[in-house]
Scaffold this motif. Structure first.
Motif, mmCIF file in Angstrom:
data_model
loop_
_atom_site.group_PDB
_atom_site.id
_atom_site.type_symbol
_atom_site.label_atom_id
_atom_site.label_comp_id
_atom_site.label_asym_id
_atom_site.label_seq_id
_atom_site.Cartn_x
_atom_site.Cartn_y
_atom_site.Cartn_z
ATOM 1 N N ASN A 1 0.673 -1.212 0.065
ATOM 2 C CA ASN A 1 0.011 0.205 0.005
ATOM 3 C C ASN A 1 0.882 1.221 0.102
ATOM 4 N N GLU A 2 2.005 1.198 0.789
ATOM 5 C CA GLU A 2 2.846 2.296 0.802
ATOM 6 C C GLU A 2 3.445 2.716 -0.307
ATOM 7 N N GLN A 3 3.736 1.850 -1.390
ATOM 8 C CA GLN A 3 4.182 1.763 -2.711
ATOM 9 C C GLN A 3 3.355 2.436 -3.816
ATOM 10 N N VAL A 4 2.027 2.624 -3.282
ATOM 11 C CA VAL A 4 0.845 3.303 -4.164
ATOM 12 C C VAL A 4 0.564 4.771 -3.963
ATOM 13 N N ILE A 5 1.130 5.437 -4.810
ATOM 14 C CA ILE A 5 0.899 7.204 -4.592
ATOM 15 C C ILE A 5 -0.083 7.656 -5.560
ATOM 16 N N ASP A 6 -1.138 8.086 -4.933
ATOM 17 C CA ASP A 6 -2.365 8.726 -5.871
ATOM 18 C C ASP A 6 -2.734 7.915 -6.793
ATOM 19 N N GLU B 1 11.989 7.225 9.122
ATOM 20 C CA GLU B 1 11.273 6.793 8.033
ATOM 21 C C GLU B 1 11.174 5.342 8.210
ATOM 22 N N HIS B 2 11.891 4.757 9.133
ATOM 23 C CA HIS B 2 11.559 3.331 9.250
ATOM 24 C C HIS B 2 10.873 2.947 10.686
ATOM 25 N N ALA B 3 10.293 4.026 11.203
ATOM 26 C CA ALA B 3 9.825 3.859 12.363
ATOM 27 C C ALA B 3 8.480 2.589 12.490
ATOM 28 N N ILE B 4 7.940 2.605 11.397
ATOM 29 C CA ILE B 4 6.800 1.568 11.424
ATOM 30 C C ILE B 4 7.175 0.309 10.875
ATOM 31 N N LEU B 5 7.413 0.216 9.677
ATOM 32 C CA LEU B 5 7.470 -1.108 8.903
ATOM 33 C C LEU B 5 8.918 -1.991 9.315
ATOM 34 N N HIS B 6 9.869 -1.305 9.174
ATOM 35 C CA HIS B 6 10.936 -2.297 9.431
ATOM 36 C C HIS B 6 11.105 -2.546 10.859
#
Length: 840
Positions: A169-174, A535-540
């Motif tokens: 989902n994070e790789q889908v922009i607009d 920027e890695h606070a969530i997924l990684h």
């Protein structure tokens, strides 16, 4: 020594070779010293390190060197997060192999890191694209499969039709692929999943014990897991024979529901579309639109009236059923009860399609009929217009309606999570092959352990879009491990987040026959200090925490949280330089620009350029600084010192030429001072000795707290004191202490000075200076003298001077006597060590 300048071009390489030959940064698991594991998030080998990398690794390096000097056995490793799309993109664009491109980049970046003199244990280096590493990852993946934590199912995914791969989902922009820019489609594919939801409560509860993590990071993870308690209600069809299950965290607002909205992928939506062409067209439109909750929050709300209605479970009134583009099948049940008065998405939708917007929550009972001011209200206050709930506070109303739902059989209390199982399948070549085999007779069969690693083929073709493994003429063909008949390898590879979810374990233990040794892991883990970007606070971080707990669940390790302390450093920033050329904005690198106090021009041609905002360094904006060029000009130590000196490490650091020039001057200033060390000096200087010991103690505390800018300020202050002091034994001892104090920060300068001063061994192996507790306290204090509350003089006196002596000294002051002008003193107030106030 004082007449010559420090020459980093000579010293840096010489001392780097000396450290390497002595092997002083190699971690010894058998050591009896207390263990200290310092780790920065390992980099992707994109080709060059940037100043942001330098800041990150300098911070970790200072701490690692300090820990070694304070008696710890330090593990400070480095490796490469080497799989991923950029390498495949390079293969397509440049006609090179991803492996060759990656290896060349690793060689370049490693050389750059080595030029900075980082105290890294290079003997433990690996890249995640090494078959030795990803083969062990395949073995772990199979262990999780055996434990029931890996499964395969058909799932709706984001499909990029150009890159021909699944996107997170994070790789889908607009609504478009982050790399290709193509409109993303929703497809159903068989995908591999890791059962992270099984650990949702553990991951949530574990955050409470991570008190040495930034609060904002813990909150971000808590929100991502998204635990909520609410009601699952059954809305029975009025004009069809099915029930729509709706989950809500605000059951107290149920009387405000004016319609039910379902996701485009909901089974009832598909059933409607089977006989309704317009419904099918609307569903296709939804598939082509945004796919993330964040995008749908801001997108225009669109819907399609199915013509179906459901009965309100309490009032019995019919509510229309709409297909809505802002409802996702992956969240909750894929259906919502829409309460437009108290949810902004529902409000916008109801406004657009003329649906009722009742009020069921108000600030007070007197405002039950208060109109809405063009937007939904959050729903705080008391319940209104809601039958038996009217007048109740929100929380009481929630409990009451959940109880009624359970009693009447139309709903049940339920806990839900925003977190979804982790889809790890990727349709690309440059990743870890998923170790399974597809057999027509036996189904999906795990690759036996003695056949690991499943190695990527070298001969691949990137001329055609899509997964080269799927097209490979021979690689995917194999025999079934169960029945021996012809079978096919799994051609999907693992999400690269898997590679970085356990790398810290492999750094700590590297046996040849298994991913790691359990006992050795127990010695080093959890990581004492982990450093990386927000920027890695969530997924990684979430995935790394999951993998650690999953491996503990399987009995492979005993630790459950991988990182005891976490620090998220700020970015390095720089202003941008640009010109409008032929109708487009062209950016220029700092090296291409001559910058004056208020303007800038191109070095070649002298044309003026616009000076833009100070922003994060970015290749696209070309506001990047090449570390090699700065090191060549000023030396590694000046660069390291600049990374530590100006800003608190958690804040952004603006790059400036003046700043790095100042750091270069300070390197030379220290060099001159170090040259004044005199082993034969005599005499004591108590003030210098006191300042030395106070600084040693304070700098140690600052480094432990990662407050590097404070440590730097204290070193500046001590340097100034020692420079001004007369020659003495105390001064020479302070100079030696300064060499040790700056050793973690300016290691090359410190080694050169330590050697020139005739000291034994390497300063990197020397002990941190000892502190005399007696010298930490000041023996003199400054006392303010006031007349009628106004400061008239100050006295420097021995600490603890009796009140009567302080009073006598105050009265003897000429400045005080001038201000008294012969007036009678009615009262004297004395605060020992601080104040004398004369009241007249």
């Amino acid at each position: 020594m004082t007449e010559e300048r420090f020459d980093p071009s000579s010293a840096d390489g010489r001392w780097q070779r000396a450290w390497d030959e002595a092997g002083i940064f190699r971690a010894d698991s058998a050591s009896t010293k207390p263990k200290s594991y310092v780790l920065e998030m390992f980099p992707y080998p994109s080709g060059r390190i940037h100043i942001g990398h330098v800041r990150n690794y300098t911070m970790g390096d200072v701490l690692a060197r300090f820990k070694a000097m304070t008696g710890h056995e330090v593990l400070h490793p480095m490796g490469w997060d080497a799989f991923g799309m950029p390498a495949e993109n390079a293969a397509m664009e440049k006609g090179v192999h991803p492996g060759g491109w990656t290896r060349d980049n690793i060689a370049n970046m490693k050389a750059q890191l080595q030029r900075l003199g980082f105290a890294l244990d290079w003997s433990r280096e690996f890249a995640t694209c090494d078959a030795e590493y990803y083969g062990q990852e395949q073995a772990l993946f199979l262990k999780l499969y055996e434990a029931g934590l890996v499964y395969r199912k058909e799932s709706a995914v984001n499909w990029d039709p150009v890159d021909m791969t699944v996107l997170a989902n994070e790789q889908v922009i607009d609504g478009r692929g982050w790399r290709s820019g193509a409109l993303v489609e929703k497809r159903k594919l068989s995908q591999w999943f890791l059962k992270i939801t099984q650990f949702a409560d553990e991951l949530l509860e574990g955050l409470d014990g991570l008190d040495k993590w930034p609060e904002k990071v813990r909150l971000m993870q808590e929100n991502w897991i998204g635990k909520s308690t609410g009601l699952q209600a059954h809305f029975k069809g009025s004009n069809f024979d099915e029930t729509i299950e709706v989950y809500t965290t605000r059951p107290d607002t149920i009387f405000g529901a004016s319609f039910v909205a379902i996701a485009a992928e909901h089974p009832i939506a598909h059933a409607v579309a089977a006989t309704d062409h317009q419904a099918q067209q609307f569903i296709e439109k939804c598939r082509a639109g945004g796919t993330t909750a964040a995008e749908l929050e801001t997108a225009e709300k669109l819907g399609y009236d199915t013509g179906l209605t459901v009965a309100h479970p309490v009032t019995g009134r019919d509510l229309p059923v709409w297909i809505a583009n802002f409802v996702l099948m992956d969240y909750g049940t894929g259906a919502i009860m829409a309460v437009p008065g108290h949810d902004q998405r529902d409000f916008e939708f109801a406004t657009k399609y003329g649906l009722p917007i009742p009020r069921v929550v108000a600030p007070s009972a007197d405002e039950a009929d208060k109109p809405f001011a063009g937007e939904a209200e959050a729903g705080e206050g008391v319940i209104v217009n809601s039958d038996f709930l009217t007048g109740l506070p929100v929380e009481d109303a929630k409990r009451a309606i959940i109880t009624r739902a359970a009693e009447d059989g139309w709903g049940t209390p339920k806990t839900q999570y925003r977190l979804r199982d982790w889809g790890v399948s990727r349709q690309r070549y440059w990743g870890t092959p998923i170790p399974f085999i597809h057999c027509d007779s036996c189904g999906v069969v795990p690759v036996p352990e003695d056949r690991l690693p499943v190695v990527l083929p070298e001969d691949v073709d990137f001329k055609t879009p899509g997964n080269p493994l799927e097209r490979h003429p021979t690689w995917k063909h194999t025999d079934c491990p169960k029945c021996g008949s012809a079978a096919r390898r799994e051609t999907d590879t693992l999400d690269t987040f898997v590679d970085s979810s356990w790398y810290f374990l492999r750094f700590a233990s590297q046996p040849g026959d298994k991913p790691f040794d359990k006992d050795e892991i127990a010695q080093w883990l959890p990581v004492g200090q982990y450093i990386g970007g927000i920027e890695h606070a969530i997924l990684h971080l979430l995935y790394a925490r999951f993998w650690t707990r999953a491996l503990a669940h399987c009995g492979l390790i005993d630790v459950k949280e991988p990182f005891a302390q976490l620090f998220t450093q700020g970015m390095v920033t720089h202003e941008t330089y640009s010109r409008e050329e032929n109708g487009r904005t062209v950016y220029y690198a700092p090296a291409e620009v001559n910058r004056s106090s208020d303007s800038a021009v191109l070095v070649d041609g002298g044309q003026p350029v616009e000076i833009g905002r100070v922003i994060k360094m970015s290749k696209s904006k070309k506001n990047v600084v090449d570390p090699d060029e700065i090191i060549a000009q000023y030396g590694a130590d000046a660069v390291r010192w600049f990374m530590l000196s100006d800003s608190p490490p958690e804040r952004d650091l603006p790059w400036s030429e003046a700043g790095i020039e100042g750091c270069g001057r300070f390197v030379q200033r220290l060099w001159r001072l170090f040259g004044q060390y005199d082993a034969n000096a005599t005499g004591d200087d108590k003030a210098v000795a006191r300042k030395q010991h106070q600084t040693v103690a304070a700098v140690a505390e600052d480094i432990e707290a990662l407050s590097f800018n404070k440590a730097v300020a204290r070193i500046y202050e001590l340097t100034g004191v020692v420079e001004k002091a007369a020659p003495s034994t105390s001064r020479s001892e302070a100079i030696l202490s300064l060499m040790k104090l700056v050793s973690p920060m300016m290691p090359h300068l410190a080694e050169e000075a330590w050697s020139r001063a005739g000291q034994a061994g390497l300063v990197a192996q020397a002990a941190w200076p000892e502190v005399d507790p007696a010298l930490l306290e000041e023996d003199e204090v400054t006392v303010a003298v006031q007349v009628k509350g106004k400061l008239r003089d100050t006295l420097t006196v021995p600490k603890g001077l009796p009140k009567e002596e302080l009073e006598a000294l105050a009265l003897a002051s000429e400045k005080v006597q001038r201000n008294l002008e012969g007036a009678e003193i009615r009262k004297v107030i004395v605060v020992p060590d601080r104040l004398v106030n004369l009241v007249i």
